[in-house]
Scaffold this active site. Structure first.
Site, short mmCIF file in Angstrom:
data_model
loop_
_atom_site.label_atom_id
_atom_site.label_comp_id
_atom_site.label_asym_id
_atom_site.label_seq_id
_atom_site.Cartn_x
_atom_site.Cartn_y
_atom_site.Cartn_z
N LYS A 33 -3.15 -14.11 8.60
CA LYS A 33 -4.49 -14.36 7.95
C LYS A 33 -4.38 -15.39 6.95
O LYS A 33 -5.11 -16.24 6.68
CB LYS A 33 -5.49 -13.25 7.95
CG LYS A 33 -5.73 -12.30 8.84
CD LYS A 33 -6.63 -11.22 8.72
CE LYS A 33 -6.01 -10.24 7.54
NZ LYS A 33 -4.83 -9.44 8.08
N ARG A 108 -14.00 -5.97 7.86
CA ARG A 108 -12.95 -4.87 8.61
C ARG A 108 -13.45 -3.68 9.25
O ARG A 108 -13.04 -2.95 9.65
CB ARG A 108 -12.14 -4.70 7.39
CG ARG A 108 -10.71 -4.58 7.47
CD ARG A 108 -9.86 -4.28 6.35
NE ARG A 108 -9.75 -5.46 5.51
CZ ARG A 108 -8.46 -5.88 5.32
NH1 ARG A 108 -7.52 -5.07 5.61
NH2 ARG A 108 -8.07 -6.98 4.55
N ARG A 143 8.07 -10.13 4.01
CA ARG A 143 6.94 -11.05 3.36
C ARG A 143 7.47 -10.86 1.85
O ARG A 143 7.70 -9.93 1.03
CB ARG A 143 5.50 -10.68 3.67
CG ARG A 143 4.64 -11.35 2.44
CD ARG A 143 3.24 -11.11 2.91
NE ARG A 143 2.83 -9.77 2.78
CZ ARG A 143 1.58 -9.48 3.33
NH1 ARG A 143 0.75 -10.38 3.77
NH2 ARG A 143 1.33 -8.22 3.14
N ARG A 176 4.78 -7.17 -2.07
CA ARG A 176 3.47 -6.39 -2.46
C ARG A 176 3.66 -4.83 -2.27
O ARG A 176 4.42 -4.34 -1.38
CB ARG A 176 2.44 -6.88 -1.18
CG ARG A 176 1.43 -7.75 -1.85
CD ARG A 176 0.80 -8.31 -0.86
NE ARG A 176 -0.06 -7.25 0.04
CZ ARG A 176 -1.09 -7.64 1.11
NH1 ARG A 176 -1.03 -9.20 1.13
NH2 ARG A 176 -1.63 -6.91 1.65
N ARG A 187 -2.01 1.46 6.73
CA ARG A 187 -2.86 0.08 6.98
C ARG A 187 -3.08 0.01 8.30
O ARG A 187 -4.03 -0.35 8.82
CB ARG A 187 -2.29 -1.13 6.33
CG ARG A 187 -2.25 -1.07 4.63
CD ARG A 187 -1.25 -1.77 4.26
NE ARG A 187 -1.61 -3.40 4.49
CZ ARG A 187 -0.18 -4.29 4.35
NH1 ARG A 187 0.61 -3.91 3.80
NH2 ARG A 187 -0.81 -5.48 4.56
P1 AP5 Z 1 0.20 -13.46 6.07
O1 AP5 Z 1 -0.58 -14.65 6.23
O2 AP5 Z 1 0.63 -12.91 4.52
O3 AP5 Z 1 -0.61 -11.99 6.72
P2 AP5 Z 1 -1.89 -11.43 6.63
O4 AP5 Z 1 -2.71 -11.43 7.82
O5 AP5 Z 1 -2.98 -12.00 5.39
O6 AP5 Z 1 -1.52 -9.95 5.95
P3 AP5 Z 1 -2.23 -9.11 5.10
O7 AP5 Z 1 -1.00 -8.00 4.56
O8 AP5 Z 1 -2.36 -9.94 3.76
O9 AP5 Z 1 -3.32 -8.30 5.64
P4 AP5 Z 1 -4.11 -7.32 5.25
O10 AP5 Z 1 -5.33 -7.31 5.85
O11 AP5 Z 1 -3.40 -5.89 5.44
O12 AP5 Z 1 -4.18 -7.18 3.59
P5 AP5 Z 1 -5.42 -7.81 2.72
O13 AP5 Z 1 -4.32 -8.62 1.60
O14 AP5 Z 1 -6.23 -8.43 3.38
O15 AP5 Z 1 1.58 -13.40 6.73
C1 AP5 Z 1 2.43 -12.12 6.69
C2 AP5 Z 1 4.10 -12.55 6.63
O16 AP5 Z 1 4.15 -13.07 7.96
C3 AP5 Z 1 4.45 -13.65 5.70
O17 AP5 Z 1 5.57 -13.35 5.14
C4 AP5 Z 1 4.17 -14.93 6.48
O18 AP5 Z 1 5.03 -15.92 5.85
C5 AP5 Z 1 4.67 -14.65 7.72
N1 AP5 Z 1 3.90 -15.33 8.81
C6 AP5 Z 1 2.52 -15.60 8.84
N2 AP5 Z 1 2.41 -16.20 9.96
C7 AP5 Z 1 3.42 -16.43 10.80
C8 AP5 Z 1 3.90 -17.04 11.93
N3 AP5 Z 1 3.15 -17.63 12.95
N4 AP5 Z 1 5.42 -16.65 12.58
C9 AP5 Z 1 6.11 -15.96 11.54
N5 AP5 Z 1 5.85 -15.57 10.36
C10 AP5 Z 1 4.54 -15.71 10.03
O19 AP5 Z 1 -5.90 -6.29 2.32
C11 AP5 Z 1 -5.20 -5.48 1.22
C12 AP5 Z 1 -5.77 -4.29 1.07
O20 AP5 Z 1 -7.20 -4.41 0.28
C13 AP5 Z 1 -6.22 -3.40 2.32
O21 AP5 Z 1 -5.27 -2.78 2.92
C14 AP5 Z 1 -7.38 -2.80 1.66
O22 AP5 Z 1 -7.16 -1.39 0.86
C15 AP5 Z 1 -8.13 -3.55 0.93
N6 AP5 Z 1 -9.24 -4.45 1.39
C16 AP5 Z 1 -9.19 -5.61 1.73
N7 AP5 Z 1 -10.24 -6.24 2.41
C17 AP5 Z 1 -11.06 -5.14 2.73
C18 AP5 Z 1 -11.96 -5.01 3.62
N8 AP5 Z 1 -12.88 -5.83 3.87
N9 AP5 Z 1 -12.63 -3.53 3.37
C19 AP5 Z 1 -11.99 -2.51 3.01
N10 AP5 Z 1 -10.78 -2.88 2.17
C20 AP5 Z 1 -10.36 -3.90 1.98
MG MG Z 2 -3.21 -11.77 3.59
#
Ligand code: AP5
Ligand code: MG
Ligand code: ZN
Length: 230
Positions: A33, A108, A143, A176, A187
């Site tokens: 994402k 989410r 990552r 992270r 998660r």
């Molecule tokens: P990356 O692009 O970083 O993936 P991502 O989908 O952004 O993963 P996140 O871990 O950020 O998602 P998340 O939803 O768990 O965390 P968030 O920060 O939103 O890609 C991952 C890796 O793969 C990277 O190394 C990249 O280089 C590689 N990659 C990407 N695409 C690729 C491809 N096509 N091929 C190969 N490699 C690839 O949320 C964090 C925390 O915040 C949550 O756990 C929760 O506690 C809180 N939170 C956030 N939003 C909410 C909400 N709406 N409600 C409640 N709590 C929330």
């Molecule tokens: Mg992310």
């Protein structure tokens, strides 16, 4: 898109030009994402709003929000809906003059999707990046993120030119806190519990697009751009 095509049928020849890119990216942790949101933001010149980034920034600054969310985020839980919804609506208000936005990590839960629907009446395009669990774990454990500009890398799939140094700003890369194996599993459990309801909600509205995430970054990006143009 369903609504835009209606505009076209009504003879609004400028619908494509006037159209706002109100994009939502859904997907499992690690599905890409953040990676794709940055590319979409760059291509369509729209702001990238990531709830995860907002919480991590608050934790770094140790501000009032940090007290409420630090433990939840670092342990891989879900921040309560009312807190997240308030933050997102405030962000959307600030961006009301832009050409749209790309929301990453929200909604989410069904509750978040319903609250957004009630308060934000404009058309949304919802893009779901589909990826299986095995691949998610590989992605998250490799990552690395730039401390300075937040750009994401991967030790194998998307590595920087110089080890541990960001290609864009020469910042140092870090892992992270919630990318440890047990926290990743937690998660994923929350994700699996809620994603079905969120997808059904948008499927019923007719604005959900599903894109295969198990492809190289550039290919996933092309698929997303193609879905948006349809
Ligand atoms: P990356 O692009 O970083 O993936 P991502 O989908 O952004 O993963 P996140 O871990 O950020 O998602 P998340 O939803 O768990 O965390 P968030 O920060 O939103 O890609 C991952 C890796 O793969 C990277 O190394 C990249 O280089 C590689 N990659 C990407 N695409 C690729 C491809 N096509 N091929 C190969 N490699 C690839 O949320 C964090 C925390 O915040 C949550 O756990 C929760 O506690 C809180 N939170 C956030 N939003 C909410 C909400 N709406 N409600 C409640 N709590 C929330
Ligand atoms: Mg992310
Ligand atoms: Zn950087």
């Amino acid at each position: 898109m369903v609504l835009l095509k209606k505009a076209e049928l009504k003879g609004d020849v400028n619908w494509r030009k006037n159209r706002k890119m109100n994009l939502i990216l859904l997907g499992a942790p690690g599905s890409g994402k953040g990676t794709q949101a940055l590319k979409l933001s760059d291509k369509y010149k729209i702001p990238h709003i990531s709830t995860g980034d907002i919480f991590r920034e608050a934790i770094k600054k140790k501000d009032a929000l940090s007290i409420k969310v630090k433990q939840i985020v670092e342990e891989g839980g879900l921040v309560p809906d009312d807190i997240v919804v308030e933050i997102v609506l405030r962000e959307l208000e600030q961006e009301s003059n832009s050409k749209g936005f790309v929301l990453d990590g929200f909604p989410r839960t069904l509750g978040q999707a319903e609250s957004l629907d009630k308060s934000f009446k404009k058309h949304l395009e919802v893009l779901y990046i589909k990826l299986e669990e095995e691949e998610v774990i590989k992605r998250l454990s490799g990552r690395r993120i730039c401390k300075k500009c937040g750009k994401g890398y991967h030790l194998i799939f998307n590595h920087p030119q110089k080890e541990n140094i960001c290609d864009s700003c020469s910042g140092e890369l870090y892992q992270r806190k919630d990318d440890e194996e047990l926290t990743i599993k937690k998660r994923l459990l929350f994700y699996e519990k809620h994603i079905g309801d969120v997808l059904s909600f948008y499927e019923k509205q007719g604005n959900l697009f599903i894109v295969e995430g198990n492809k190289p970054i550039g290919e996933v990006f092309s698929l997303l751009c193609k879905a948006i143009k349809e």
